[in-house]
Design an enzyme around this catalytic site. Structure first.
Site, PDB file in Angstrom:
ATOM      1  N   GLY A 271      50.789  38.472  83.085  1.00 44.67           N
ATOM      2  CA  GLY A 271      52.175  38.454  82.603  1.00 44.67           C
ATOM      3  C   GLY A 271      52.829  37.102  82.798  1.00 44.67           C
ATOM      4  O   GLY A 271      54.054  36.966  82.783  1.00 44.67           O
ATOM      5  N   ARG A 272      51.984  36.084  83.009  1.00 39.97           N
ATOM      6  CA  ARG A 272      52.547  34.757  83.251  1.00 39.97           C
ATOM      7  C   ARG A 272      53.156  34.176  81.987  1.00 39.97           C
ATOM      8  O   ARG A 272      54.128  33.431  82.031  1.00 39.97           O
ATOM      9  CB  ARG A 272      51.465  33.829  83.805  1.00 39.97           C
TER      10      ARG A 272
END
Ligand SMILES: Cc1cc2nc3c(=O)[nH]c(=O)nc-3n(C[C@H](O)[C@H](O)[C@H](O)COP(=O)(O)OP(=O)(O)OC[C@H]3O[C@@H](n4cnc5c(N)ncnc54)[C@H](O)[C@@H]3O)c2cc1C
Length: 548
Positions: A271-272
């Site tokens: 989810g970066r």
């Protein structure tokens, strides 16, 4: 070859003017894990060995400042197969299983050696060593001690600026500056190992202040090429006010906007990119509020330096929100670097070997590392092989006299260019490589625009000179970062798909037809070409995974 400290070289053998001359069989540039393992291997093989480091060998570089998990896997066939399979898809099916086997074996042996040398591995409940990680300061202090015991001459605070080559183009030493004593140094050597780490573009990431791609530039000036440079956009989560880029603990974080609203999908793993998208327009905050109290105590004990920046500003990261950023770690936790042509870690240039983050890690990682143990295993394995390979090369070369010339160019004043402002050039490169919209989310338009500006900077910098002798290191660092950015973006432009850590917004899917490796090289003209990837050990399984 007698294993003795380097003796003065004969300055009359060349026109080179330096304050300190040494002679060696093997010269190792860089004193991180890769360089120290290389130096020990070379000296153990009987080579007179010199190691030069930009900082103080033992405290400089990405590992010394931190701690690393290790790709240490028991030689149980099922465990080994699982360890290799775990990264197969992430790395975009580019890794080479033969190299993986070698590195797993070599790492197992090297970690055993560390234990024999007295590294204090913690014990589990059954009294067995837990050998899956090392603390940077203890590890590198031990490595420095072993390097000295092996009879290696260490030149601390002596960054190399350029390689020396003979008339045939073979590498024959290096030259640099003495940061503390002043003046220059030169070492004539029969073989050189580049172990100068990766390039993090002075992004203030932990331990990366010395990692500016110097070895890549020096090697390319001597004729070496690189590989996997499109896999060079590792960004790590860090507090906005600190340099600690350890991302592991953020798996227990929640990420919020300024108004406290949770950001859906934001996470350290998987989810970066959501965080990057929000950061492009507004601040992002984190709090490690998913960690239970017992876990938070364990986290403090296991990762003490993660908490230093918080303690310094009086923030409790478990209960208080703090602003975060994504700091570029470039090739340090990417995979690109100098291309290796054999299992001894030789480059394409005779007499030149490469190890650690300075060499491509595609053989074991394909297009993705993000840290997570492979890099540390690669540094100890490739360092060992490069040191042995360099010692063998030196022995085979014999003692014939060689006329030397300097191979360095960019920023060293060989042309008629104006004096260069290292700070301004560094900022100009950073302006092209830091922004998420250019480097994290790549498009043809973004990459082409950045390359046009970087190429212009190169044509000014290539023939330029430092404004003073004291400035020569900063100028060479800026030139190395500039060269690295151009190799990185030329490769990224050529890979018209998303694979490993290379993400193209305009080519979002993986293209099975591009399961190849990219070689990149050149200075004024940068060239890219594809070469076949290693045969996949399970082509049917890989096809199924690609189709899913
Ligand atoms: C925060 C962080 C956490 C990490 N965690 C992990 C992990 O858990 N597991 C893992 O596998 N990997 C991890 N990594 C990556 C790992 O640290 C590196 O892969 C490893 O340090 C590479 O070793 P190296 O010797 O190639 O380079 P470095 O350790 O970076 O050492 C390079 C050395 O070269 C010297 N040098 C640079 N330029 C010159 C020059 N011109 N002349 C002479 N010397 C020069 C530097 O001073 C330095 O001593 C992490 C990296 C970071 C930044």
């Amino acid at each position: 070859m007698a294993n003795a400290p380097g003796a003065p070289a004969n300055p009359s053998a060349s026109s080179l003017e330096f304050d300190a001359h040494l002679e060696a069989d093997v010269l190792v540039l860089g004193g991180g894990p890769a360089g120290t393992w290389a130096a020990i291997a070379a000296a153990t093989a009987g080579a007179r060995t010199v190691l030069a480091d930009k900082g103080f060998c033992g405290t400089s570089g990405a590992t010394a400042a931190s701690g690393t998990t290790l790709w240490y896997v028991d030689p149980d066939p099922a465990k080994r197969a699982a360890a290799k399979a775990a990264r197969e898809g992430l790395g975009g099916h580019l890794a080479d299983h033969g190299w993986m086997d070698r590195v797993l074996d070599r790492t197992h042996a090297a970690v055993g050696q560390l234990a024999d040398w007295g590294y204090p591995f913690p014990r589990d409940a059954d009294g067995r060593d837990r050998r899956v990680s090392v603390q940077g300061p203890e590890y590198m202090r031990l490595m420095r001690r072993r390097v000295k015991q092996a009879g290696v001459t260490i030149l601390d605070h002596c960054p190399a600026l350029e390689l020396l080559v003979d008339d045939g183009g073979a590498v024959a030493g290096a030259a640099g500056v003495r940061r503390q004593k002043g003046g220059g140094w030169a070492v004539r050597a029969k073989a050189v190992v580049i172990a100068t780490g990766g390039c993090a573009f002075l992004s203030k990431a932990l331990g990366c202040n010395v990692l500016t791609g110097d070895g890549l530039l020096m090697a390319a000036e001597a004729g070496a090429d690189l590989s996997g440079m499109e896999f060079s956009n590792a960004y790590a989560i860090a507090p906005a006010f600190g340099s600690v880029t350890k991302t592991l603990l953020y798996q227990w974080a929640s990420f919020t906007r300024a108004d406290g609203a949770v950001i859906p999908g934001a996470a350290s793993k998987g989810g970066r990119s959501v965080i990057a998208r929000v950061l492009a327009t507004e601040p992002v905050y984190a709090r490690l509020d998913r960690a239970e109290p017992e876990l938070s105590a364990a986290m403090r004990q296991a990762q003490p330096n993660f908490f230093l920046p918080f303690d310094r500003v009086g923030i409790d990261p478990f209960t208080q929100r703090f602003p975060v950023t994504l700091r570029l770690e470039g090739t340090v936790r990417g995979t690109g670097g100098l291309r290796l042509v054999n299992e001894r870690c030789a480059t394409a240039v005779p007499g030149l070997f490469a190890a650690g983050d300075a060499a491509t890690r595609e053989p074991i990682c394909g297009g993705f590392t993000g840290g997570g143990s492979h890099n540390a295993a690669w540094a100890m394995s490739s360092g060992h092989w490069a040191g042995q390979g360099a010692a063998d090369h030196a022995r085979a070369l014999g003692n014939g006299a060689r006329a030397l010339r300097r191979a360095g160019g960019a920023g060293l004043g060989e042309g008629r260019g104006a004096a260069i402002d290292a700070g301004a050039l560094t900022r100009a490169v950073q302006a092209e490589v830091f922004p998420y919209h250019i480097n994290y989310f790549r498009t043809e338009e973004g990459l082409t625009g950045a390359l046009t500006r970087l190429d212009r900077l190169w044509s000014d910098a290539a023939g330029a000179a430092p404004s003073s002798a004291d400035d020569s290191l900063r100028v060479r660092e800026a030139a190395a970062m500039l060269a690295t950015a151009r190799w990185m973006y030329r490769s990224a432009l050529a890979r018209t798909e998303s694979r490993g850590m290379h993400r193209r917004l305009d080519h979002a899917a993986l293209d099975p037809a591009q399961r190849h490796l990219l070689t990149v090289g050149g200075l004024d003209e940068v060239h890219v070409s594809a070469r076949p990837a290693p045969l996949h050990p399970d082509p049917v399984g890989a096809k199924r995974e690609l189709a899913a």
